[in-house]
Scaffold this motif. Structure first.
Motif, mmCIF file in Angstrom:
data_model
loop_
_atom_site.group_PDB
_atom_site.id
_atom_site.type_symbol
_atom_site.label_atom_id
_atom_site.label_comp_id
_atom_site.label_asym_id
_atom_site.label_seq_id
_atom_site.Cartn_x
_atom_site.Cartn_y
_atom_site.Cartn_z
ATOM 1 N N ALA A 1 58.711 44.967 34.766
ATOM 2 C CA ALA A 1 58.568 45.959 35.829
ATOM 3 C C ALA A 1 58.063 45.300 37.118
ATOM 4 O O ALA A 1 58.489 45.652 38.232
ATOM 5 N N LEU A 2 57.174 44.310 36.972
ATOM 6 C CA LEU A 2 56.687 43.564 38.141
ATOM 7 C C LEU A 2 57.808 42.737 38.752
ATOM 8 O O LEU A 2 57.904 42.602 39.976
ATOM 9 N N VAL A 3 58.643 42.156 37.902
ATOM 10 C CA VAL A 3 59.780 41.369 38.385
ATOM 11 C C VAL A 3 60.720 42.255 39.199
ATOM 12 O O VAL A 3 61.174 41.883 40.285
ATOM 13 N N ALA A 4 61.023 43.433 38.683
ATOM 14 C CA ALA A 4 61.890 44.367 39.401
ATOM 15 C C ALA A 4 61.272 44.775 40.728
ATOM 16 O O ALA A 4 61.956 44.821 41.772
ATOM 17 N N TRP A 5 59.996 45.052 40.716
ATOM 18 C CA TRP A 5 59.264 45.451 41.918
ATOM 19 C C TRP A 5 59.342 44.347 42.971
ATOM 20 O O TRP A 5 59.630 44.598 44.144
ATOM 21 N N ARG A 6 59.118 43.115 42.540
ATOM 22 C CA ARG A 6 59.161 41.971 43.461
ATOM 23 C C ARG A 6 60.569 41.763 44.024
ATOM 24 O O ARG A 6 60.738 41.474 45.217
ATOM 25 N N MET A 7 61.581 41.907 43.199
ATOM 26 C CA MET A 7 62.957 41.726 43.666
ATOM 27 C C MET A 7 63.326 42.775 44.719
ATOM 28 O O MET A 7 63.993 42.456 45.713
ATOM 29 N N ALA A 8 62.925 44.007 44.484
ATOM 30 C CA ALA A 8 63.208 45.065 45.464
ATOM 31 C C ALA A 8 62.537 44.746 46.801
ATOM 32 O O ALA A 8 63.132 44.946 47.872
ATOM 33 N N GLN A 9 61.315 44.247 46.745
ATOM 34 C CA GLN A 9 60.608 43.880 47.974
ATOM 35 C C GLN A 9 61.295 42.716 48.679
ATOM 36 O O GLN A 9 61.484 42.736 49.903
ATOM 37 N N LYS A 10 61.665 41.687 47.925
ATOM 38 C CA LYS A 10 62.270 40.489 48.519
ATOM 39 C C LYS A 10 63.616 40.815 49.169
ATOM 40 O O LYS A 10 63.915 40.340 50.264
ATOM 41 N N PHE A 11 64.422 41.624 48.471
ATOM 42 C CA PHE A 11 65.741 41.973 48.996
ATOM 43 C C PHE A 11 65.697 43.133 49.991
ATOM 44 O O PHE A 11 66.705 43.456 50.613
ATOM 45 N N LYS A 12 64.528 43.783 50.093
ATOM 46 C CA LYS A 12 64.345 44.932 51.004
ATOM 47 C C LYS A 12 65.318 46.056 50.676
ATOM 48 O O LYS A 12 65.996 46.607 51.543
ATOM 49 N N ILE A 13 65.395 46.359 49.388
ATOM 50 C CA ILE A 13 66.256 47.437 48.915
ATOM 51 C C ILE A 13 65.406 48.405 48.091
ATOM 52 O O ILE A 13 64.312 48.066 47.652
ATOM 53 N N PRO A 14 65.894 49.627 47.845
ATOM 54 C CA PRO A 14 65.094 50.624 47.120
ATOM 55 C C PRO A 14 64.796 50.210 45.685
ATOM 56 O O PRO A 14 65.589 49.537 45.031
ATOM 57 N N LEU A 15 63.652 50.674 45.199
ATOM 58 C CA LEU A 15 63.247 50.497 43.814
ATOM 59 C C LEU A 15 63.315 51.845 43.111
ATOM 60 O O LEU A 15 62.699 52.817 43.558
ATOM 61 N N VAL A 16 64.062 51.896 42.008
ATOM 62 C CA VAL A 16 64.189 53.110 41.205
ATOM 63 C C VAL A 16 63.561 52.834 39.844
ATOM 64 O O VAL A 16 63.886 51.839 39.191
ATOM 65 N N THR A 17 62.664 53.713 39.403
ATOM 66 C CA THR A 17 61.952 53.502 38.148
ATOM 67 C C THR A 17 62.156 54.697 37.219
ATOM 68 O O THR A 17 62.250 55.837 37.665
ATOM 69 N N SER A 18 62.198 54.411 35.927
ATOM 70 C CA SER A 18 62.281 55.458 34.908
ATOM 71 C C SER A 18 61.060 55.328 34.014
ATOM 72 O O SER A 18 60.898 54.333 33.305
ATOM 73 N N PHE A 19 60.186 56.325 34.046
ATOM 74 C CA PHE A 19 58.964 56.309 33.253
ATOM 75 C C PHE A 19 59.218 57.075 31.953
ATOM 76 O O PHE A 19 59.277 58.305 31.948
ATOM 77 N N ASN A 20 59.349 56.319 30.860
ATOM 78 C CA ASN A 20 59.730 56.907 29.576
ATOM 79 C C ASN A 20 58.601 56.946 28.555
ATOM 80 O O ASN A 20 58.665 57.722 27.610
ATOM 81 N N ASP A 21 57.600 56.096 28.711
ATOM 82 C CA ASP A 21 56.431 56.115 27.827
ATOM 83 C C ASP A 21 55.211 55.694 28.634
ATOM 84 O O ASP A 21 55.330 54.952 29.620
ATOM 85 N N TRP A 22 54.022 56.142 28.199
ATOM 86 C CA TRP A 22 52.782 55.782 28.880
ATOM 87 C C TRP A 22 52.521 54.291 28.725
ATOM 88 O O TRP A 22 53.052 53.651 27.814
ATOM 89 N N PHE A 23 51.708 53.728 29.617
ATOM 90 C CA PHE A 23 51.575 52.277 29.705
ATOM 91 C C PHE A 23 51.084 51.629 28.415
ATOM 92 O O PHE A 23 51.393 50.470 28.142
ATOM 93 N N ASP A 24 50.311 52.347 27.592
ATOM 94 C CA ASP A 24 49.724 51.729 26.403
ATOM 95 C C ASP A 24 50.461 52.089 25.122
ATOM 96 O O ASP A 24 49.922 51.933 24.024
#
Length: 410
Positions: A124-147
């Protein structure tokens, strides 16, 4: 930009850079749901980047880009330092992306980055960083709680990871929540939608609804899905209670990652109760022999929040099979709440496995109740949980987002 321009369809397919430890594969759960969205349907052009190594399916119609930890880190993760290293890795690994991954992603020229947050994984951090670097939107799907599920880092890191989990939600340009419970837990967001898992297409709607008959044979109770976490222990307790009472129920469990005991594993394999993981098309054939389909939600207090914020893909898959469904779980979990709303499944809210057995056998002896549940499940499947309607939520939300964000690659 006017409202009309926002809804005007693009003249090309949107290019999605899919970055997640859960790649779209024809297996089960979240992976299967997004396989149906992104692979079985042809609405988007897809590039899959995953740290799931080895990649489990050779038959998918795309070539994934696979990355992961280096050899030194892998060795360290096998030592007693793993919980501490895992915590650090989960919070700091977003910049450590192989050059070849960057190059392939850049050559693809994505319109957005998509990632799945089902539990917490550094992808998820990798995806976040790529969206920032490429300056494109980040779309996330939250399917389970973090733990939920998997190997957890040392408790020292849990608050920091939850904060990162919530921050990722707030900084996403578009967020999907798997159910209302997840949306409530994460709070307000400028662009959030409830996106239920997309289930299988229903069997032939012209086939008559048939209740199982009392013909002297055992009741065949089937579960297909996650056998890990607390679910493995629940299945073991259910089967052992049936053994003790010499109950006329034949259990069949399909899936992987079982968390039950070694002793029960030997019995489950020896008695052909555990039948391994099957591709969905083969699993559908196995369901023809089932009298009741089992859906479990944990009673464990440590998993209460996870069960409040999750929605099981197999519930919607079950809806398509024209078989009565049995839900065993606490009143607060999503599956029980939805089943009660539609009266689409028989429910046992008591953790005692003997009570669960009694409910299953009572259902087996009541063909009128079976037909009622199947009819209500079909209505549920055709209304709010219709697969095409769920897919349209994803497609329309992504199109509106990309139309508001001009391509950086032009």
């Amino acid at each position: 930009m006017t409202a009309d321009m926002e809804t005007e369809p693009l003249k090309r397919r949107i290019r999605i850079l899919y970055v997640s430890f859960i790649p779209p594969t024809p297996g089960m759960g979240t992976a299967m749901a997004y396989y149906r969205h992104f692979v079985e349907r042809n609405d988007f052009e897809l590039k899959v980047v995953t740290n799931l190594d080895p990649f489990p399916f050779a038959s998918v119609p795309y070539k994934p880009v696979v990355f992961g930890r280096n050899r030194v880190r892998n060795r360290l993760f096998k030592t007693r330092l793993m919980p501490w290293l895992h915590g650090i890795h989960s919070l700091t690994s977003w910049g450590r992306i192989p050059t070849r991954v960057w190059r392939e992603a850049e050559a693809f020229k994505p319109d957005l980055v998509f990632t799945i947050v089902a539990g917490w994984d550094y992808s998820a951090l990798v995806a976040w960083r790529m969206a920032q670097k490429f300056k494109i939107p980040l779309v996330t799907s939250f399917n389970d709680w973090f733990d939920y599920g998997g190997l957890l880092p040392h408790p020292f890191y849990h608050r920091m990871i939850e904060a990162r989990f919530r921050r990722l939600y707030q900084q996403s340009d578009l967020a999907f929540c798997t159910c209302e419970g997840m949306k409530e837990a994460l709070g307000q967001h400028r662009n959030v939608h409830v996106l239920y898992p997309i289930g299988a297409k229903a069997v032939d709607s012209n086939l008559p609804i048939q209740a199982s008959r009392e013909n002297g044979r055992k009741c065949i109770a089937v579960l297909a899905g996650n056998l890990g976490s607390w679910y493995g222990n629940m299945l073991e307790s259910l089967a052992m209670a049936a053994f003790e009472k010499n109950s006329p129920i034949e259990f069949r469990f399909y899936g992987s990652g079982a968390s039950w005991s070694k002793e029960f594993d030997a019995q489950a394999r020896g008695k052909n109760i555990f039948r391994g993981h099957l591709p969905f098309d083969k699993l559908r054939k196995e369901m023809d022999e089932a009298d009741v389909l089992l859906l479990l939600m944990g009673f464990d207090k440590g998993g209460e929040f996870a069960e409040r914020t999750s929605f099981k893909t197999k519930f919607l898959d079950y809806l398509s099979f024209k078989k009565p469904i049995f839900v065993w779980g606490p009143e607060y979990c999503t599956a029980v709440r939805i089943a009660r709303e539609f009266d689409s499944a028989e429910i046992c809210e008591r953790p005692d496995p003997k009570s669960a057995l009694e409910t299953i056998l009572s259902l087996k002896k009541n063909p009128n109740r079976q037909k009622q549940l199947i009819e209500n499940a079909l209505k549920m499947n055709q209304s709010r949980f219709n697969s095409e309607q769920i897919h349209s939520v994803l497609v329309n939300s992504i199109h509106k987002l990309v139309l508001r964000k001009p391509s950086v690659w032009q």
